[in-house]
Every structure is written in C-alpha cells, then in structure tokens.
Write an enzyme that holds these catalytic residues in place. Sequence first.
Site, mmCIF file in Angstrom:
data_model
loop_
_atom_site.group_PDB
_atom_site.id
_atom_site.type_symbol
_atom_site.label_atom_id
_atom_site.label_comp_id
_atom_site.label_asym_id
_atom_site.label_seq_id
_atom_site.Cartn_x
_atom_site.Cartn_y
_atom_site.Cartn_z
ATOM 1 N N LYS A 194 -6.149 -1.985 8.102
ATOM 2 C CA LYS A 194 -5.197 -2.247 7.014
ATOM 3 C C LYS A 194 -4.242 -3.359 7.443
ATOM 4 C CE LYS A 194 -1.981 0.164 3.866
ATOM 5 N NZ LYS A 194 -1.276 1.423 3.566
ATOM 6 N N SER A 212 -1.738 2.905 -1.368
ATOM 7 C CA SER A 212 -1.748 1.501 -1.035
ATOM 8 C C SER A 212 -2.903 1.047 -0.163
ATOM 9 C CB SER A 212 -0.436 1.152 -0.327
ATOM 10 O OG SER A 212 -0.375 1.781 0.945
ATOM 11 N N SER A 219 -0.786 7.270 0.473
ATOM 12 C CA SER A 219 -1.515 5.996 0.533
ATOM 13 C C SER A 219 -2.827 6.021 1.292
ATOM 14 C CB SER A 219 -0.614 4.905 1.130
ATOM 15 O OG SER A 219 0.288 4.439 0.163
#
Lengths: 485, 496
Positions: free
Chosen positions: B80, B163, B187
């Site tokens: 990420k 997210s 997330s």
Amino acid sequence: MTYRIVGETGEWEVVIGLEVHAQVVSNSKLFSGASTEFGGAPNTHVSLVDAAMPGMLPVVNEKCIEQAVRTGLGLKAKINNYSVFARKNYFYADLPQSYQISQFDKPIVGAGVVILDMPDGTTREIGIERLHLEQDAGKSMHDQDPKRTFVDLNRSGVALMEIVSDPDMRSPEEAGIYVRKIRSIVRYLETCDGNMEQGSMRADVNVSVRKVGSTELNTRCEIKNVNSVRFVMQAIEAEAQRQVELVESGGEVEQQTRQFDPSKGETKAMRSKEFAHDYRYFPDPDLLPIEFSEEYVEAIKATLPELPDEKKQRYMSEYGLSAYDAGVLVVDRETGHYYEAVLGKNRDPKLAANWVISNLFGALKAESKSIEESPVSAEQLGQLLDLIADDTISGKIAKDVFEKMIASGDDPAVIVEKEGLKQITDTGAIEAAVDDVIANSPEQVAQFQGGNEKIAGWFVGQIMKATQGKANPGMVNKMLKEKLG
Amino acid sequence: MSKTLTNLTIAEARDGLAAKEFSAVELTEAHNDAVVAARDLNAFVSETPGLALDAAKASDVRRASGDVLGSMDGVPIAMKDLFCTEGVQSTAGSHMLEGFVPAYESTVSKNLKDAGSVMLGKANMDEFAMGSSTENSYYGNTINPWKASSGPDAGSDLVPGGSSGGSASAVATRLCLGATGTDTGGSIRQPASFSGIVGLKPTYGRCSRWGIVAFASSLDQAGPMTRTVRDSAIMLGSMAGHDPKDSTSAPVETPNFESAMGLGVKGLRIGIPKEYTAEGMPQEISDLWQLGADWLREAGAEIVDVSLPHTKYALPTYYIVAPAEASSNLARYDGVRYGLRVEGDSLDDMYMNTRAAGFGEEVQRRILIGTYVLSAGYYDAYYVKAQQVRTRIAGDFKSVFEDVDVLLAPTAPSPAFAMNAQLDPVSMYLNDIFTVPASLAGLPGISVPAGLSEHGLPLGLQLIAKPFDELTLLRAAETIEQSAGFELPVFSGGEG
C-alpha cells in the site's frame, strides 16, 4: 525593599510570574536520537523525527524524564507518577510537525517552592505551579537572504523544562533573584547548564500592575523569550511603567504577547488576544502516558546533591557564616566546592569565606573568569591561609602574595620565598627597627607622650615601611608600647 | 507447472519454491506481467518491476545456497502506498507527496523485505487512507475486478472499497499473492469484503506504525490482504513484531500464526452481537451472517447472542477521534521541507496555497472536522466526549469477551457499489459502521469472503477477537472459509 511605581494617581504594585524554559542536559533530544550539542553547522543534528518526515514517530528519551523528576525534586515539588504528553498545534516554518509535543493538563511535576535570598538577608518564598517537558522548535533565520527565511532544525526537538511560577514576585529585583535561583538549582542538579547566552535558559515574563493595597490580579502581558537576568529585570520595569501610564491615561491593558527590545528599553506588542493561537491541545496518540513508581522517584532522590538552601543552612550553623556570606558562597555549586576545599580540614571558616568572597571573587571578576578557571586553586588559597595562620606572613602581605598568585599561578610558599616576604619575627631585628624610628622621630615621640595616642599608628606604619611590611605587626605593637611607655 | 503461477496462494508458492517447481524470478515475472496487463484497474500508483526482479534473483540465490528466510521468501506482494519505502516514491495517494521518495523503509515493509518478499509496486489508495472506495486517490480511482451479474450496477465499474482498494483489487485480480493494507476504521476489512478476499486487521500495537504515513495514530494498524486465511496468517507473521521505534507497538511475542490452521473451532464460544445491523441493510447480508453462525455451530462452536450496547455511537465517535488526530498528523504537510509547495506572498499564503492544492476534498473535509472538534469551546463537547464513549465501547467488548472467544458480524452493510454512487460523505462513512467498533477498541478483526450477493458480488463476514488473540481469530476465520467454499474467479487481465 518594596518596589513601587509612583504614578499620577497613586502608587502601583507590579505582579510578576515567570515561565522559565530550561534546556534539559541530555545527550539526545526529547523524542529522537539526534545530538543536542550546541553550535553545530545548521541542520546537522536533525533526525527524521525532528524533521517530521512522513510516518516518523517520537519515542521518549528516558534520560529527559529522569532529569525532569530530578528538577522537580530540587524544586521541592510534587512529582506526578502519571503524566501525559500533549500536542500543541500551530503552524510555523521552524516547527516541522506543526505541533509541539508538550504537556498540558497532566504535567510531570506539580506545585513546589523556591526560596529567594534577598540582599538584606531575608528570604522570600515563590510558588512553583508546575514543571512540564516540551520540545524546542527550530530556528528561523531571516537575515541570511534578502527574500528567503532559512530554517535550522538543530534545536528542533531538544528537551526543555518549562518551570512555571505562581504570580508571586513583586519587583524586578525579585524576578532577577528568582531566575538566578532557578539557574543555581538546575546547575546543582546538573539538569540544565543554565547558560542563558547560549539560549539554554530563557524566560517568558508575565507582568500586570495594580494599585497598592489591591489584591486583584489584573490583565497581564507576557514578554516572550527574554534571555538574560538583566533583560528580565529591565523588561519588567519597562512593561510595568507602560501599563501604569496606559491605565492612568484612561487606557486598558490588553492581554498580549510582547517582546522586549533591550536597545530601546521597551516592550512592543507581538500579537494580541484576538490573534492568539487556539493551540488545540490534545493527548499525543503517538506516545503512551509517562508512568513510574514511587521507587523510581526515591531512587532519583537518593542521588540528589546538597542543594543551595541546605548548603546555606549548613554554612551558617556549622561554620558560623552570616546569611549573606553563606548565600553568596552557595549560588554556584562550584563556589561551594571551592570554598569547602579551601576550608580543608580545619582552617578558619570565616577567614576562608572572606578570602573567597572579597579577594578571589574580586580577582576573578577583574579577569572575567569563572571559578573553574581560577588561576589560584582552592588548595593554593588554603596554603596561603596557612601561611597567615602560622605567622609566616601577615594578612597584608598575604594580599600581595595573592595578587602574585593570580598573576603567576604559583604556590604561595614559592612566592614568599622568592620575593623574601617572610615575616620578621626576630625580636632583635624588630627592636632595631623600632629603636631606629623612635630615634629619628623626636617630634612624634613628644606628641605621643603629650597624649596623642593616635600617633602610635604612624609609628607602626614607619616601622612596617622600614621592614618592607614584613615585620610581625603584633610584635611591633607590643614593642612600641614598651618603648614609648 | 500444474497451476498458473499467479493463481497460487502464498502457501502454495512457498511449497512450490521449496520443491524447486519454479523460481522466484519466474514467479515474479508472471506477476510483473499481470500488473502490466491489469493497468486499466489502476491498482498501482508505482510499479517496481526492476526492483522486484532484483529481489527475486536474490531470493533464488539464497534458496540455492539453502538460506531461505522463511515462508515469504520470494513471494511477490503489493505494498500500500501509505508505507514509506526507501528509494521508491511513497505518495499516500496524495498530490501533497507526489514525487516524495523516502530515505527510509517503514518497519513493516522492512520486515517483509527482510523476510525475502518481493515488492511489485505501491498500491493505490484513498488519499491519506481517508475513504471507503479508493475514489479519493489523486492518482485516479482503482477499479474492482468484480462486476455485478445483474441489478442496477450490472456491467458498471465498481469500487474495490477503501482505503486499501489498490491492495484489494491487486490481490483479487491475482496481480500479487498478497498485499499490505492499513486499517484505521475498516480500510483493510471493507475492501477485502468488496473484493472477495481475506483482510486481517491485527490488534492495535501488533504491527509497528513506524514509517507508515499517519492518518489517525490511535487507530492505524497495518495488516495483510490475501486470498486465503492461511496466507494472512503467514504474511502477518512477517509483518508483526515489537518495534522500539513505535511507542505504541506492543512488546509481545509474535506467535506462529499459521499454527492456528486446522485447529477448528470446537469448544469456542462465538458471540453474535445483536447491534450489528444497519438501516437499509440488505436481507442477504443478515442471511449470510446467520449462515456463518450456522457454519461455526456445525463445526463445533457454541453460538451465543451478545450485546454491545454502545455500538451505535461507534461511527460518530470514530468520525470525531480519527479526524481530530488526522488534523494534527497532516499538519506537517506544510510545503516547507518536502512534498508539494505552492509559493505565496507570505508564509501563511504559502501554507494556504500548498494545502489547498495538495489535499483533496475529503482530506480537507476531515482536517476541518478535526480542527473543529479540537477547538477551544468545542473540545470538551466533541473530543473529550468521544474519548469517553470510546472507553465505553472498549468496555462493551471487554465484558462480552469474558463470555465469548470470538464475535461474528457482517464486515460491511453492502456489497461493492458503483463508482460515484455515494456522493454525500455521510453515506460513504456508513460503510465503516461494522468495522469501526473493533478499531476503536484496538481489537483484531478479519473479513473472510463468505458468499455472493444476489447480483453476484462478494460479501465478507467479519470476526473480532480479544486483544492479541489473532490465533483464535484465525481458527474461526478458517472455519468460515472452509464452510463457505468461496471461489475467487480468475478475472481477465490478471491471468499470467
């Protein structure tokens, strides 16, 4: 000594509270491993944490916690076994995180007290509200470039202790003595070097005024970042005067942050209340609360040195010194060390105190040297006192010898030997000198015998002159008395 | 090769590498190709195929000399873009950090690197991890490989959740064997649910936050996103560990999480919290939840109805605490030292220009909310109150965990939705309604794909366990996984 400002409408009293920012003695910063050394090239003592790079996290330096506790104990203050770091949010170019990690409602140290030794020998107690730990900011330099501001982050993240007093001071003098006392205590504790000229200690000064007799606390102004004792005192005087004039001319004191300009001797507004920051304090979620046991505090307490107040009491009770002399000798830890070294095992404490205070301090001041830099060691001064005590030299000669010691750093015995300053204690030699003076001064002898006893001093002077001051004054006096009847 | 390399699980890849059926370089090349082939999904902000190959070669060299670093050695993963990676641009999905190349490696990505894993690139995400759809990325939205088979969204591009939507989409599309995510209020779990994969948010403090761009410090936690429960166990083992550089990292041992596999749930008490329903939640999600409870019962667990009475306050509490911390955490992006700077006539102008241009709408909104709730006069009513409620929420969990071992709940109140479907922020925030309570309490949670919606979209079930009891969490998760028999399709574009 009461400090009053005489205005047109009457006499005013000034109310002063101080926030002293003292840089913690530690090798690394409060929340990073970067060095705290003073004077590095710009931005050479900066870690990723200090520069607030993305994802960087603070980790508290335990040494700083210990130093804060130590200082709290030195201020005879309540130590809080549970305290919390909070973020104080505001934007400035030299504040990389855009928040300062500080402590807000849960400081590490609570209420304490500082005792001021006033010049008249009395003492004043000043309350300490709290001591908390916080990070220093970096430094903005506006004078390096015509258009740009440069930022040096070397100081960014350095640990400071903010020591907040109660509004207990009533004169610039008290404030000055307070700052010196705080400096003395932290130096004894070795928790801050107290070097104001290097910025290791500075003060925010809160000043308000009120009519004599009033007990109200009026609106105050805060003078930020005052960096010497002298400026603290001058800033208070100027600010108090300004407030009195303002109020007397129908104005109102507005809560403001102000700055002291030493060249003009006046304070000027930085920002007023309506532009005051809303710091949005909240507990720093990157840090756990600081918790420690009573044993931890006790262990630190066990390592505390004798502090100035206790040392002063001991000098008075054990050595019979006056409050003033004792107070002077304990201001610096080093002075106390020096004095006690001069004292050795059994030298005369009062004589030693006199020599340190009158002669040594005078000589050091003249040479702008600290006691650690003294050309005369405590041991050498002790030797000098021994020479006086065993009548090798007189007190007067000793002063000359001392001057030569300051200049050369030589041992007193060496100087006395080399310069032939040894006191004359040979009765024959003194008698010869006395006889000689008497023989050559018939007029003065007549005056003396006519009842003018004061002239005896003149005879002593003549005899000392004739012996280059080396004659033992006691023997001279005795002999004169015998000869002149 | 019996199976396409990109279709392997981490466990299978480990075994295949060990058996020398293929090399790490072959495995990496297959995934590098898949990443390129699936660019239209926009799962990556930065691709690092060259670095990946170098890492794969090093892995093969180690293996040849018998120095294998562990289960993750040679395993291609996505990172990420919230993790700072040394020498590789790390943007947090923001214009603010465009071009920012850290000189340091986050602890979690370093742990993975040290375990021999191969980073293929930096996965797309909602800016500063704020969002539930990965539509808030400055680098464009990420697309979910799933398509609805029927219904109003049939054929439309769907969001992968957020997210960690880039990570979820990359794992689901088989662009990598696993991916890192971070979970602040859901997330990891919500995009895992939307994308038909497993997403594990460990206990707060299990993984170091050092080097992860901070959103809300008291909530942020890194975790693995994988296609199987076992893979999550394996990957978490290489991410976790006490880190002295993070004061909130827990000084606990990292267990062998994979050892929980195969233990089953016999004798466990599973709580069903009655408050985990939402207005307008489709019946199919309630049904799936019930089904999940049945599976666990059939596997030998005891099902217990429990109550977490403060659950309804979790979402508003979260949307005070998280923005408050974010408003302060994001204050460092001021244009002074790194990242974007938009000049101005004064320092204040420069700040305003930089932050107006550098932060997207949602980030600005949360900074404003956070600034508001911390302001003088509002602090007590919002922030302090929220902290008090947070304590109550944690207290709810603490008391039910005296009685049960694991809680079972839905992960999200809906399946993946179409892009631009949820335009008002509050309905977007409702995506987190089932995930924020565990976040506020710092508890480990996992989303396991358990079934399909009536329109053929994946739905996850969430399990929540006691602090640092990921082992029990994984046992229950594996049972759900086995009972559900969920099959992740092989999406076109991702086939290697």
